[in-house]
Design an enzyme around this catalytic site. Structure first.
Site, PDB file in Angstrom:
ATOM      1  N   LYS A  25     -46.221  50.524  22.746  1.00  0.00           N
ATOM      2  CA  LYS A  25     -45.325  50.604  23.909  1.00  0.00           C
ATOM      3  C   LYS A  25     -43.982  51.136  23.433  1.00  0.00           C
ATOM      4  CE  LYS A  25     -43.854  48.068  28.037  1.00  0.00           C
ATOM      5  NZ  LYS A  25     -42.427  48.363  28.067  1.00  0.00           N
ATOM      6  N   GLY A  60     -41.979  51.665  34.535  1.00  0.00           N
ATOM      7  CA  GLY A  60     -40.615  51.900  34.976  1.00  0.00           C
ATOM      8  C   GLY A  60     -40.521  52.229  36.449  1.00  0.00           C
ATOM      9  N   ASP A  61     -39.816  51.365  37.202  1.00  0.00           N
ATOM     10  CA  ASP A  61     -39.546  51.585  38.624  1.00  0.00           C
ATOM     11  C   ASP A  61     -40.788  51.534  39.503  1.00  0.00           C
ATOM     12  OD1 ASP A  61     -36.923  51.788  37.943  1.00  0.00           O
ATOM     13  OD2 ASP A  61     -36.731  53.938  38.325  1.00  0.00           O
ATOM     14  N   CYS A  73     -38.490  47.430  22.856  1.00  0.00           N
ATOM     15  CA  CYS A  73     -37.530  46.385  23.203  1.00  0.00           C
ATOM     16  C   CYS A  73     -36.112  46.846  22.870  1.00  0.00           C
ATOM     17  CB  CYS A  73     -37.843  45.090  22.468  1.00  0.00           C
ATOM     18  SG  CYS A  73     -36.683  43.748  22.862  1.00  0.00           S
ATOM     19  N   GLY A 130     -43.656  45.384  35.690  1.00  0.00           N
ATOM     20  CA  GLY A 130     -42.878  44.344  35.020  1.00  0.00           C
ATOM     21  C   GLY A 130     -42.081  43.506  35.987  1.00  0.00           C
ATOM     22  N   ARG A 131     -40.825  43.867  36.195  1.00  0.00           N
ATOM     23  CA  ARG A 131     -39.909  43.013  36.942  1.00  0.00           C
ATOM     24  C   ARG A 131     -40.325  42.797  38.396  1.00  0.00           C
ATOM     25  NH1 ARG A 131     -34.449  46.017  35.864  1.00  0.00           N
ATOM     26  NH2 ARG A 131     -35.899  47.762  35.691  1.00  0.00           N
ATOM     27  N   MET A 154     -43.307  40.510  28.935  1.00  0.00           N
ATOM     28  CA  MET A 154     -41.894  40.195  29.150  1.00  0.00           C
ATOM     29  C   MET A 154     -41.565  38.894  28.435  1.00  0.00           C
ATOM     30  SD  MET A 154     -41.260  41.214  33.175  1.00  0.00           S
ATOM     31  CE  MET A 154     -42.784  40.492  33.804  1.00  0.00           C
ATOM     32  N   ALA A 155     -40.596  38.957  27.530  1.00  0.00           N
ATOM     33  CA  ALA A 155     -40.201  37.777  26.766  1.00  0.00           C
ATOM     34  C   ALA A 155     -39.710  36.685  27.706  1.00  0.00           C
ATOM     35  CB  ALA A 155     -39.101  38.142  25.763  1.00  0.00           C
TER      36      ALA A 155
END
Length: 323
Positions: free
Chosen positions: A139, A201-202, A100, A224-225, A17-18
């Site tokens: 990716k 994802g999710d 991205c 990720g998030r 993650m940037a």
């Protein structure tokens, strides 16, 4: 889980993650048991020009491996040369960004824009693979848009070109990070290729990770998030996948203590001025949902020195622990 010659301890992977997955973040993720960490995405041209800030992103010295370094670009020769530099800096894996969605990236035909030209994307992978000895991964997303879903086609092309694994984010470029991720596209890619497939994802909880593995048959999960201000997601997920037991989440005091450790690492690796600035976003993530955290974040956003930030966090911690 094995990617080429690299054996991972577990299939739980931290997403690049940037502006987030710097050295401090990677250390905390590995301490939490993450099987593979990845750098922020690195520009091929900036590497070739010796941009100091970009080169600093490659500092993986002293880190517990393996570490994947993600590069992005659209020029085949530049990407191959950049991969050689990355390998020389100690990368265990080289990941090529084809996912991205940000405008400043795709306008240069980089990132997710490469999905619109699968043949070029495959040629780029082949060139990189021919120039390095470490495994090369890709990716990607579901596709550029719902009308141009081509993750299966692209995965087949890049693996034929030598990619040792592919990660699929189940959203199109047009979705950015909105809506729901399509896990079926991950399953379709898994059925279509003979290399490890990593689903993305999710994944917000350990249960989500297990469900993705079950529903798609993928080999690994990329988080990720959900890890922002929450490195415990890695240890919880690894433990749950092994035992079926859900570990308790961190206490409020543990969250503040981890924020302090994260800040100390930022100061160590980036210096006081940058650390103070960057801690504003990390503090928001670590304290999300805590009582009186809005006031704390406002104070941290006004802080100018490391001492101020530490005092604010320690005072908040004392309040949480009843000291």
């Amino acid at each position: 889980m094995r990617i080429g010659t690299v054996q991972l301890e577990n299939p739980v992977i931290a997403a690049p993650m940037a502006g987030v997955t710097d050295k401090a973040y990677r250390i905390l993720a590995k301490e939490a048991g993450c099987g593979l960490v990845c750098t922020e995405m690195v520009s091929d041209q900036a590497l070739l020009y010796g941009n100091p800030k970009t080169c600093s992103l490659l500092d993986i010295s002293g880190e517990a491996g393996p570490v994947s370094v993600q590069i992005f670009g659209s020029c085949i020769d530049y990407m191959a040369r950049a991969a050689e530099i990355v390998e020389s800096r100690g990368a265990a894996i080289i990941d090529i960004n084809m996912g991205c969605p940000t405008p400043k990236i795709v306008k240069n035909n980089e990132g997710a824009a490469l999905m619109r030209d699968p043949e070029k994307a495959a040629a780029l992978v082949a060139a990189v693979v021919s120039r390095v000895r470490v495994p090369v991964t890709v990716k990607m997303r579901k596709g550029w848009s719902e009308s141009t879903v081509n993750a299966v086609e692209l995965a087949q092309l890049v693996t034929a070109a030598g990619a040792a694994a592919v990660t699929v984010h189940g959203r199109t470029r047009d979705q950015f990070y909105s809506g729901r991720a399509d896990w079926e596209i991950i399953a379709a890619v898994k059925r279509a290729v003979n290399v490890p497939v990593i689903g993305n994802g999710d994944i917000r909880t350990p249960v989500d990770a297990r469900e993705m593995l079950r529903q798609t048959g993928c080999n690994g999960v990329m988080i990720g998030r959900a890890a922002l201000g929450n490195p415990w997601i890695f240890s919880q997920t690894v433990h749950y996948l092994k035992t079926g037991e859900l570990l308790p989440g961190p206490t409020n005091s543990e969250r503040i203590a981890m924020a302090l450790r994260h800040f100390d690492l930022l100061v160590r690796f980036k210096g006081e001025r940058v650390a103070v600035w960057e801690m504003r976003k990390h503090a928001a993530w670590y304290t999300r949902g805590l009582r009186n955290s809005a006031r704390l974040r406002e104070s941290i956003n006004r802080a100018q020195t490391p001492e101020e930030i530490k005092d604010l966090l320690i005072s908040f911690l004392a309040g949480e622990s009843g000291a």
